[in-house]
Design a protein around this motif. Structure first.
Motif, short mmCIF file in Angstrom:
data_model
loop_
_atom_site.label_atom_id
_atom_site.label_comp_id
_atom_site.label_asym_id
_atom_site.label_seq_id
_atom_site.Cartn_x
_atom_site.Cartn_y
_atom_site.Cartn_z
N ARG B 218 0.87 -1.19 0.00
CA ARG B 218 0.00 0.00 0.00
C ARG B 218 0.90 1.23 0.00
NH1 ARG B 218 -3.46 -2.26 4.97
NH2 ARG B 218 -1.33 -2.22 5.79
N ASN B 221 1.06 8.43 -1.47
CA ASN B 221 0.98 9.19 -2.71
C ASN B 221 2.03 10.27 -2.85
OD1 ASN B 221 -1.41 8.33 -4.41
ND2 ASN B 221 -2.34 8.44 -2.39
N THR B 239 0.49 4.69 5.43
CA THR B 239 0.14 3.98 4.20
C THR B 239 -1.32 3.54 4.14
OG1 THR B 239 0.84 1.93 5.23
CG2 THR B 239 2.50 3.11 3.96
N GLN B 244 -4.85 7.57 2.47
CA GLN B 244 -4.33 7.93 1.15
C GLN B 244 -5.44 8.23 0.14
OE1 GLN B 244 -1.21 8.60 0.40
NE2 GLN B 244 -0.47 8.04 2.43
N TYR B 250 -4.53 10.37 -5.46
CA TYR B 250 -5.06 9.00 -5.34
C TYR B 250 -5.68 8.56 -6.66
CZ TYR B 250 -7.85 5.07 -3.65
OH TYR B 250 -8.42 3.83 -3.47
N GLY B 256 -3.44 2.70 -5.22
CA GLY B 256 -2.16 2.69 -4.49
C GLY B 256 -1.71 1.29 -4.09
#
Lengths: 466, 400
Positions: B218, B221, B239, B244, B250, B256
């Motif tokens: 994960r 960004n 994470t 995120q 995203y 992600g």
């Protein structure tokens, strides 16, 4: 032409496993004999073909030492003229793209993903125009071949030859740990490119792939130079070019890919350096655009001698798996592009050119799967239109990275892009039954929009299935 | 071969759970809330499991019922309990002659409020160290922050905190864990990530553990930085997808999430096969050691199984660190690839716990193959309880 002296040739020989095998054979041949003269060795070598092997080895070394020259002129005049026309068309596209970006800035709209100079469809459409433009003397048997999209009289390798050459892949088995370890040691010890090619043709362990590629391109002891060169290029990136904007837009697609999104920034950095790299023009195997200087245009060709195109990011992406060091990724990408991928964008009759590869695919499908070939034509979805994306971008985005890297291994292994012909034929054969049921282009698109997993070995198997 | 129409119940309206039930032709239980008899398979919340196993409720599961949590799973999945049990297990193992477990995967951790003074001593010894503060029993990154100054603890105490205080009073009743922040994570493309991996435990005594071959990284960004100015930027440091997803970078397409197969290819290609093998061995060690640490305290029950979500962070030396273990890993799907993974995951869980849609007896359990779908048997204490090292080596081969 750069010539090696005897000492240099001997050094290169000594870095080859084959040389040491030959030496071992000779030693064995003389057992414990004390006095051995040059004539004795020569006689022995002639008697058991060692002399031929050594001669081939040395001539290969000499051949490789020749400085690579960029192919500028094609043997077929028509294609030289076409290249000029293609370049003119691209300049026009560049102007249109530039105008679009200006309008978008003024309107403050979101970036349009259609901002590119050309894509694979544009290239195929251009190649198609050859059919109408050539004189009849250049056609192959017009009546017989008129159903093909591309129908140009260029020297073409027989498609059976290509199928035969790669048939050995059908016999590939999963290797035992012992064999894999042996290959690992071979890669560590070998330096000669023909030996590395042989390894690349059979199997490359993931852990040794980067080393094999670096050795093959003779980069393995040049890391400092590669790093320095890359750092220089990075500094030049501080000065923005219009093409940078196009590269950033191109990167959007790769940034959505589940396998490559993590490398987005690295890919962009590599490409920005690439379009500023003065050495590409002298290293590239074939000229892509003819470098005509246009007057009254805001932009000229990049210093590379060709325009960046849609999805150029795809060529960099798989190589990001091979190293944590961006200057290594860059060096590998540059070499792959200059040696191989450039041909996928070249108006040329060369074996590796997009034109030849397309014609090979059409030849095989029309001969071995005539029903499919005809059906696709009838529903307005020619074979080549269906496969052109996979062909031009080496299946990046269609196959998972391990399979793409296997494709890259085969490209190095045979110093050729012909593996793409096999895989494209296999791809079409794999989906043949679904394609035969498709009634129109939308049906065909739906087939390929479903979640699918295409694998290297699987497509090879399908390529040879009747 | 599916031959029984089992009755299912689920506290979650998640497609990967329900579609898997429906695809097997199982029937939804029509029982009322207060009844607990008319189901065979129950994918329950941890609270409902606690109620079911609460002796005060006088309810006993029958032989045709199976549920997805062990009664006191929190011994493993609450952050403070996990730390406590690992530390206890380590103390016990230190007394043993034979060293069979490696504990060097848990960053130095203190449980607040009880270990506050110990933390302060360590804090002063390493003034340049960053710490990460997490509520012991929350999820999705809620309440987490990075700590560089003792004064920041005001966030959880509600009052001013100074470095000469010897105890900490927390504003809420909940415990916190404070761990050494791993500030040199492995970065790919300049971004931090952690791993989510799935482990199925079908029995604690004897211990039987399965590991799933699919998982994912994960990714944050934003580019990772240790710049103090960015220490509160959660898009750089945390994470969790729940965090995120609010980043303007995203992507709905990949969410992600980077597959573990891709990560393994990257590690092997860029660092070498030996490095990859060591990394995987170390990850297996984390799983086995953590499960072993709670083996004695977990209430084993033949009606229970549990699918854990292990969160593991790799540092720049490819060393894995245990972040936490989730009893209810998210079954929300954010992308088509994610949906495919979780559908197959749940399907494979049922194939193990209810092979052929039936409740296996002990003999049948013993005869189960070591590979079922994407699950591979990582450890079975029945096979060789005295030779754990042999088990580990075998399990690595199976994983490959």
């Amino acid at each position: 032409m750069q010539q090696l002296d005897n000492q240099e040739i001997l050094m290169k020989l000594k870095s080859s496993k084959q040389f040491w095998d030959i030496k071992k054979k000779i030693k064995k041949g003389f057992n414990d004999q004390q006095k051995i003269g040059v004539n004795d060795i020569q006689k022995f070598a002639q008697s058991c073909e060692i002399e031929d092997q050594l001669t081939n080895l040395i001539s290969h070394i000499l051949k490789k030492s020749k400085k690579r020259e960029t192919l500028k002129e094609d043997q077929i005049d028509f294609l030289n003229t076409s290249k000029i026309k293609w370049t003119e068309l691209l300049f026009k596209n560049l102007d249109i793209v530039h105008q679009k970006t200006k309008n978008q800035e003024e309107d403050d709209t979101n970036t349009d993903s259609k901002l590119y100079i050309y894509d694979e469809k544009n290239l195929l459409a251009f190649l198609q125009t050859f059919k109408q433009q050539q004189s009849s003397a250049l056609y192959q048997n017009v009546q017989f071949q008129s159903n093909k999209l591309l129908n140009i009289n260029i020297p073409l390798k027989s498609s059976q030859q290509i199928l035969d050459k790669y048939q050995y892949l059908l016999l590939q088995e999963e290797l035992q740990d012992e064999k894999i370890n042996k290959i690992r040691k071979q890669i560590e010890n070998e330096h000669l490119d023909i030996e590395l090619e042989k390894i690349a043709q059979t199997f490359v362990p993931n852990g040794e792939r980067c080393l094999l590629y670096l050795k093959y391109f003779e980069f393995d002891h040049q890391e400092t130079i590669l790093q320095q060169n890359f750092t220089k290029l990075q500094k030049e990136c501080l000065h923005q070019l219009f093409y940078d904007e196009l590269l950033e837009i191109d990167g959007h697609e790769i940034s959505e890919d589940t396998f490559y999104f993590v490398f987005q920034e690295q890919i962009l950095t590599c490409l920005k350096c690439f379009i500023r790299d003065k050495t590409i023009k002298e290293n590239i195997r074939i000229q892509l655009q003819n470098g005509i200087k246009k007057e009254h245009t805001e932009f000229q060709l990049p210093i590379t001698g060709f325009f960046p195109f849609k999805n150029i990011s795809k060529y960099v992406a798989p190589l990001c798996y091979l190293s944590t060091k961006i200057h290594i990724i860059y060096a590998l990408f540059k070499e792959f592009f200059c040696r191989y991928f450039c041909f996928l964008h070249a108006i040329s009759s060369e074996n590796n050119s997009i034109l030849s590869l397309c014609m090979q695919i059409e030849e095989i499908i029309s001969t071995n799967s005539p029903k499919l070939f005809h059906h696709l034509k009838v529903i307005g979805c020619d074979t080549l239109k269906l496969i052109i994306h996979q062909l031009i971008y080496c299946f990046v985005g269609d196959m998972d990275p391990p399979h793409i890297l296997t494709i890259y291994d085969q490209i190095i292994g045979h110093d050729s892009l012909e593996i793409l012909v096999i895989l494209c034929v296999g791809f079409l054969n794999k989906y043949k039954s679904k394609l035969l049921l498709a009634k129109n282009y939308e049906n065909v698109q739906q087939i390929f929009q479903e979640l699918r997993e295409d694998k290297f070995q699987e497509l090879v198997q399908f390529a040879y299935k009747q | 071969m599916q031959n029984k129409k089992l009755k299912w119940k689920s506290d979650f309206e998640k497609s990967v759970i329900i579609e898997n039930f429906v695809n097997r032709g199982w029937i939804k239980s029509q029982e009322k809330e207060e009844e607990q008899t008319d189901w065979n398979v129950y994918w329950a919340t941890v609270w409902n499991v606690r109620n079911i196993f609460n002796p005060k409720n006088g309810f006993r599961l029958n032989d045709q019922q199976i549920i997805n949590h062990f009664p006191n799973h929190y011994e493993l999945t609450r952050k403070d309990c996990m730390v406590k049990n690992l530390k206890r297990f380590k103390r016990e193992q230190d007394k043993e002659v034979l060293e069979t477990f490696n504990f060097d995967f848990l960053p130095t951790t203190y449980i607040f409020p009880g270990e506050y003074s110990l933390f302060v001593e360590e804090f002063h010894r390493n003034p340049n160290q960053t710490w990460i503060v997490k509520p012991a029993a929350r999820s999705q990154g809620k309440g987490i922050f990075l700590l560089r100054k003792i004064q920041q603890l005001k966030k959880i105490s509600g009052t001013t905190v100074t470095s000469n205080m010897t105890q900490l009073n927390l504003a809420s009743k909940e415990n916190y864990v404070v761990s050494r922040y791993i500030d040199n994570p492995l970065l790919i493309g300049g971004k931090k990530f952690d791993l989510r991996m799935y482990v199925l435990v079908t029995n604690y005594k004897p211990l039987k553990v399965w590991i799933y071959n699919k998982g994912f990284g994960r990714f944050c960004n934003e580019q990772y930085t240790t710049d103090v100015a960015e220490i509160e930027n959660m898009f750089v440091h945390l994470t969790n997808v729940a965090i995120q997803q609010y980043s303007d970078k995203y992507s709905q397409k990949h969410g992600g999430k980077y597959s573990i197969d891709a990560l393994k290819l990257y590690v092997e290609s860029a660092y070498g096969t030996d490095a990859l093998n060591k990394m995987m061995d170390d990850i297996h060690n984390i799983m086995l050691t953590s499960l072993k640490s709670v083996q004695a305290v977990i209430q084993n029950d033949k009606h229970c199984f549990e699918m854990y979500g292990y969160d593991i962070l790799l540092d720049s030396n490819l060393k894995p660190w245990l972040i936490e273990i989730n009893a209810s890993p998210s079954l929300t799907t954010t992308t088509p690839v994610d949906k495919n993974l979780k559908m197959n995951l749940i399907n494979d869980v049922y194939n193990i716990v209810l092979p052929n849609d039936d409740f296996p007896d002990n003999d049948q359990k013993q005869q189960q193959p070591t590979k079922v779908g994407g699950f591979t048997l990582l450890y079975d204490e029945n096979l060789d309880p005295n030779n754990r090292k042999t088990q580990k080596r075998q399990s690595v081969k199976i994983w490959k």
